[in-house]
Design a protein around this motif. Structure first.
Motif, PDB file in Angstrom:
ATOM      1  N   GLU A  54       0.835  -1.204   0.000  1.00  0.00           N
ATOM      2  CA  GLU A  54       0.000   0.000   0.000  1.00  0.00           C
ATOM      3  C   GLU A  54       0.874   1.260   0.000  1.00  0.00           C
ATOM      4  OE1 GLU A  54      -3.085   2.145   3.022  1.00  0.00           O
ATOM      5  OE2 GLU A  54      -3.341  -0.014   2.741  1.00  0.00           O
ATOM      6  N   ILE A  55       1.897   1.274   0.836  1.00  0.00           N
ATOM      7  CA  ILE A  55       2.809   2.426   0.893  1.00  0.00           C
ATOM      8  C   ILE A  55       3.572   2.560  -0.414  1.00  0.00           C
ATOM      9  CG2 ILE A  55       4.896   3.328   2.002  1.00  0.00           C
ATOM     10  CD1 ILE A  55       3.773   2.106   4.641  1.00  0.00           C
ATOM     11  N   SER A  56       4.063   1.448  -0.950  1.00  0.00           N
ATOM     12  CA  SER A  56       4.835   1.528  -2.195  1.00  0.00           C
ATOM     13  C   SER A  56       3.972   2.015  -3.359  1.00  0.00           C
ATOM     14  CB  SER A  56       5.494   0.187  -2.528  1.00  0.00           C
ATOM     15  OG  SER A  56       4.535  -0.792  -2.833  1.00  0.00           O
ATOM     16  N   HIS A  57       2.701   1.649  -3.388  1.00  0.00           N
ATOM     17  CA  HIS A  57       1.807   2.140  -4.445  1.00  0.00           C
ATOM     18  C   HIS A  57       1.590   3.644  -4.319  1.00  0.00           C
ATOM     19  CE1 HIS A  57       0.845  -1.562  -6.485  1.00  0.00           C
ATOM     20  NE2 HIS A  57       0.575  -2.148  -5.332  1.00  0.00           N
ATOM     21  N   LYS A  58       1.493   4.135  -3.094  1.00  0.00           N
ATOM     22  CA  LYS A  58       1.348   5.581  -2.888  1.00  0.00           C
ATOM     23  C   LYS A  58       2.595   6.308  -3.387  1.00  0.00           C
ATOM     24  CE  LYS A  58      -1.729   5.363   1.091  1.00  0.00           C
ATOM     25  NZ  LYS A  58      -1.851   5.574   2.540  1.00  0.00           N
ATOM     26  N   VAL A  59       3.768   5.786  -3.040  1.00  0.00           N
ATOM     27  CA  VAL A  59       5.019   6.417  -3.477  1.00  0.00           C
ATOM     28  C   VAL A  59       5.122   6.373  -4.996  1.00  0.00           C
ATOM     29  CG1 VAL A  59       7.542   6.247  -3.421  1.00  0.00           C
ATOM     30  CG2 VAL A  59       6.230   5.973  -1.308  1.00  0.00           C
ATOM     31  N   CYS A  60       4.840   5.217  -5.578  1.00  0.00           N
ATOM     32  CA  CYS A  60       4.934   5.073  -7.038  1.00  0.00           C
ATOM     33  C   CYS A  60       3.906   5.922  -7.773  1.00  0.00           C
ATOM     34  CB  CYS A  60       4.791   3.606  -7.440  1.00  0.00           C
ATOM     35  SG  CYS A  60       6.203   2.604  -6.947  1.00  0.00           S
ATOM     36  N   SER A  65       9.617  13.935  -9.982  1.00  0.00           N
ATOM     37  CA  SER A  65      10.381  15.170  -9.774  1.00  0.00           C
ATOM     38  C   SER A  65      10.116  15.758  -8.390  1.00  0.00           C
ATOM     39  CB  SER A  65      10.069  16.201 -10.865  1.00  0.00           C
ATOM     40  OG  SER A  65       8.702  16.541 -10.863  1.00  0.00           O
ATOM     41  N   VAL A  66       8.880  15.704  -7.929  1.00  0.00           N
ATOM     42  CA  VAL A  66       8.559  16.230  -6.607  1.00  0.00           C
ATOM     43  C   VAL A  66       9.164  15.336  -5.521  1.00  0.00           C
ATOM     44  CG1 VAL A  66       6.678  16.776  -5.006  1.00  0.00           C
ATOM     45  CG2 VAL A  66       6.501  17.443  -7.403  1.00  0.00           C
ATOM     46  N   LEU A  67       9.110  14.017  -5.698  1.00  0.00           N
ATOM     47  CA  LEU A  67       9.731  13.118  -4.728  1.00  0.00           C
ATOM     48  C   LEU A  67      11.237  13.356  -4.631  1.00  0.00           C
ATOM     49  CD1 LEU A  67       7.952   9.691  -5.337  1.00  0.00           C
ATOM     50  CD2 LEU A  67       7.825  11.124  -3.295  1.00  0.00           C
ATOM     51  N   ALA A  68      11.885  13.548  -5.763  1.00  0.00           N
ATOM     52  CA  ALA A  68      13.327  13.806  -5.767  1.00  0.00           C
ATOM     53  C   ALA A  68      13.632  15.105  -5.025  1.00  0.00           C
ATOM     54  CB  ALA A  68      13.850  13.869  -7.203  1.00  0.00           C
ATOM     55  N   LEU A  69      12.809  16.112  -5.233  1.00  0.00           N
ATOM     56  CA  LEU A  69      12.985  17.388  -4.554  1.00  0.00           C
ATOM     57  C   LEU A  69      12.791  17.217  -3.042  1.00  0.00           C
ATOM     58  CD1 LEU A  69      13.462  20.435  -4.842  1.00  0.00           C
ATOM     59  CD2 LEU A  69      10.999  20.688  -5.204  1.00  0.00           C
ATOM     60  N   ARG A  70      11.774  16.479  -2.652  1.00  0.00           N
ATOM     61  CA  ARG A  70      11.524  16.226  -1.222  1.00  0.00           C
ATOM     62  C   ARG A  70      12.713  15.510  -0.587  1.00  0.00           C
ATOM     63  NH1 ARG A  70       5.399  13.805  -1.475  1.00  0.00           N
ATOM     64  NH2 ARG A  70       4.350  15.783  -1.811  1.00  0.00           N
ATOM     65  N   LYS A  71      13.191  14.475  -1.232  1.00  0.00           N
ATOM     66  CA  LYS A  71      14.295  13.692  -0.681  1.00  0.00           C
ATOM     67  C   LYS A  71      15.541  14.561  -0.517  1.00  0.00           C
ATOM     68  CE  LYS A  71      17.084   9.591  -1.566  1.00  0.00           C
ATOM     69  NZ  LYS A  71      17.344   8.474  -2.476  1.00  0.00           N
ATOM     70  N   ALA A  72      15.883  15.316  -1.536  1.00  0.00           N
ATOM     71  CA  ALA A  72      17.060  16.182  -1.465  1.00  0.00           C
ATOM     72  C   ALA A  72      16.905  17.213  -0.351  1.00  0.00           C
ATOM     73  CB  ALA A  72      17.288  16.866  -2.812  1.00  0.00           C
ATOM     74  N   THR A  73      15.711  17.752  -0.198  1.00  0.00           N
ATOM     75  CA  THR A  73      15.458  18.767   0.830  1.00  0.00           C
ATOM     76  C   THR A  73      15.622  18.181   2.221  1.00  0.00           C
ATOM     77  OG1 THR A  73      13.942  19.928  -0.637  1.00  0.00           O
ATOM     78  CG2 THR A  73      13.745  20.400   1.713  1.00  0.00           C
TER      79      THR A  73
END
Length: 125
Positions: A54-60, A65-73
């Protein structure tokens, strides 16, 4: 984007718990790990795969681009004091609005539709 710099601060408490585990060799129970915020959720073992999927489906289903920005931040915030981390987070959130997917997310929220992320447009045609 919702990255709160307070989420990544307070690592000294986490470091203490982790160092205690490291030095004593004593494991923590799942509930203790939850109390110390080493994990975000505890589920029964028979529900682990279901919850993980369930969590992996939400992430996928999120914008790459927004996930990459969040992770870097989040990783940049870890090395900063709270005031600096808060300022940086504000700048990143405003910068997120310039991203195509940032605009799509806001419009989808406003219009109550499922966003179509730029990385997935070919899949949705």
């Amino acid at each position: 984007m919702s990255v709160d710099s307070r989420c990544v601060k307070g690592e000294s408490e986490l470091e203490k718990v982790a160092l205690e585990m490291l030095f004593t060799g004593e494991p923590l129970s799942a509930q203790e790990a939850l109390v110390h915020r080493l994990v975000s959720k505890v589920v029964p073992e028979d529900k682990l795969e279901e919850e993980t999927m369930e969590i992996s489906h939400k992430v996928c289903g999120s914008s790459k681009s927004v996930l990459a920005l969040r992770k870097a931040t989040v990783y940049r915030q870890m090395a900063q004091d709270l005031a600096t981390a808060d300022r940086m987070t504000t700048q990143v959130m405003v910068g997120n609005l310039t991203l195509r997917d940032g605009q799509e997310g806001i419009e989808a929220f406003r219009q109550k539709w499922k966003p179509v992320w730029s990385c997935c447009q070919d899949e949705n045609k």
